[in-house]
Design a protein around this motif. Structure first.
Motif, PDB file in Angstrom:
ATOM      1  N   SER A   9       0.778  -1.237   0.000  1.00 31.05           N
ATOM      2  CA  SER A   9       0.000   0.000   0.000  1.00 31.05           C
ATOM      3  C   SER A   9       0.809   1.287   0.000  1.00 31.05           C
ATOM      4  O   SER A   9       0.298   2.317  -0.407  1.00 31.05           O
ATOM      5  N   ARG A  23      -6.405   8.617   6.132  1.00 29.92           N
ATOM      6  CA  ARG A  23      -7.121   7.425   5.676  1.00 29.92           C
ATOM      7  C   ARG A  23      -6.183   6.219   5.632  1.00 29.92           C
ATOM      8  O   ARG A  23      -6.532   5.137   6.084  1.00 29.92           O
ATOM      9  N   TRP A  24      -4.981   6.422   5.085  1.00 33.86           N
ATOM     10  CA  TRP A  24      -4.016   5.326   5.032  1.00 33.86           C
ATOM     11  C   TRP A  24      -3.610   4.911   6.437  1.00 33.86           C
ATOM     12  O   TRP A  24      -3.519   3.725   6.728  1.00 33.86           O
ATOM     13  N   PHE A  65      -5.325   5.191   9.240  1.00 36.98           N
ATOM     14  CA  PHE A  65      -6.430   4.504   9.900  1.00 36.98           C
ATOM     15  C   PHE A  65      -6.566   3.065   9.402  1.00 36.98           C
ATOM     16  O   PHE A  65      -6.749   2.138  10.192  1.00 36.98           O
ATOM     17  N   VAL A  66      -6.469   2.864   8.097  1.00 35.10           N
ATOM     18  CA  VAL A  66      -6.551   1.502   7.539  1.00 35.10           C
ATOM     19  C   VAL A  66      -5.356   0.673   7.996  1.00 35.10           C
ATOM     20  O   VAL A  66      -5.506  -0.502   8.366  1.00 35.10           O
ATOM     21  N   TYR A  67      -4.182   1.268   8.006  1.00 35.27           N
ATOM     22  CA  TYR A  67      -2.948   0.606   8.457  1.00 35.27           C
ATOM     23  C   TYR A  67      -3.092   0.130   9.903  1.00 35.27           C
ATOM     24  O   TYR A  67      -2.856  -1.041  10.207  1.00 35.27           O
ATOM     25  N   SER A  82      -5.901  -0.152  11.713  1.00 32.55           N
ATOM     26  CA  SER A  82      -7.058  -1.040  11.903  1.00 32.55           C
ATOM     27  C   SER A  82      -6.780  -2.457  11.409  1.00 32.55           C
ATOM     28  O   SER A  82      -7.051  -3.431  12.120  1.00 32.55           O
ATOM     29  N   LEU A  83      -6.244  -2.583  10.201  1.00 31.38           N
ATOM     30  CA  LEU A  83      -5.982  -3.917   9.657  1.00 31.38           C
ATOM     31  C   LEU A  83      -4.922  -4.665  10.463  1.00 31.38           C
ATOM     32  O   LEU A  83      -5.086  -5.851  10.768  1.00 31.38           O
TER      33      LEU A  83
END
Length: 171
Positions: free
Chosen positions: A92, A112-113, A115-117, A119-120
Motif C-alpha cells: 500500500s 485514511r491510510w 487509519f486503515v494501516y 485497523s488492519l
C-alpha cells in the motif's frame, strides 16, 4: 538517526510501562482488552531491515509475556504483526515517496491510510493473539466477539495517542 533511535527507545519503554501497569487492569468483562503496546511495532521506521523488525517485535512480545505470565502468546502475535506490517507496507505505501527512516505517523502519511494501516494490523494481531490463546474452536463466536471488541478498543486508544502527538508541520 540518533534522534529516531532515542524516540523509539522512549516509545518502547513508555508503551510497555502503560501496557503493563495501566492497560493490563482495564477491560470490559473480559470481552474488550486494549493492547496499545503494538503501536511500538507499527511506528518503527519504514526502511528498517526485516531481521531487526522481527527481533524487535519478538522482544516486545516476550516482554509483555513476562508481565502477563503468558507463554509466548504475545510474542507470536507480535511476530505475526511484523509479518503483516511488511506485507501491508509493500502493497500500500509507495516507499519511493518517503525516506527510509520515516515513521508512519498521522502527520507524515494521510489519515485514511494511517487509519486503515492501524485497523488492519490491529485486527490481524488480535486475531492471532486470541486464536493462539484459546487454541480451540469451542465457543468460536465468543472468541470472535473478543477479537472485534478488543480491536475497536485498541484502535481508539492508538488514535487518541496519535492525536496527542500529532504535528501538522510534518505533512
Amino acid at each position: 538517526m540518533a534522534k529516531i533511535l532515542t524516540y523509539n527507545i522512549a516509545r518502547f519503554i513508555v508503551l510497555l510501562m502503560l501496557q503493563v501497569f495501566l492497560f493490563k487492569n482495564i477491560g470490559y468483562y473480559n470481552l474488550a482488552t486494549p493492547y496499545p503496546y503494538i503501536l511500538f511495532v507499527l511506528l518503527l521506521p519504514v526502511g528498517i531491515p526485516n531481521v531487526i523488525l522481527y527481533s524487535l517485535a519478538f522482544m516486545t512480545g516476550i516482554t509483555v509475556d513476562a508481565f502477563y505470565d503468558t507463554l509466548g502468546v504475545n510474542a507470536a502475535a507480535c511476530v505475526a504483526l511484523a509479518f503483516g506490517r511488511i506485507a501491508l507496507i509493500r502493497v500500500s505505501l509507495q516507499t519511493d515517496n518517503y525516506e527510509s527512516y520515516m515513521t508512519p505517523l498521522w502527520g507524515t502519511v494521510p489519515f485514511r491510510w494511517y487509519f486503515v494501516y492501524v485497523s488492519l494490523l490491529t485486527l490481524f494481531h488480535h486475531t492471532v493473539l486470541f486464536l493462539v490463546e484459546t487454541f480451540t474452536f469451542h465457543q468460536f463466536h465468543y472468541t470472535l466477539i473478543r477479537i472485534l471488541l478488543s480491536c475497536i478498543f485498541t484502535v481508539v486508544i492508538i488514535l487518541l495517542f496519535s492525536l496527542l502527538f500529532y504535528r501538522k508541520k510534518q505533512r
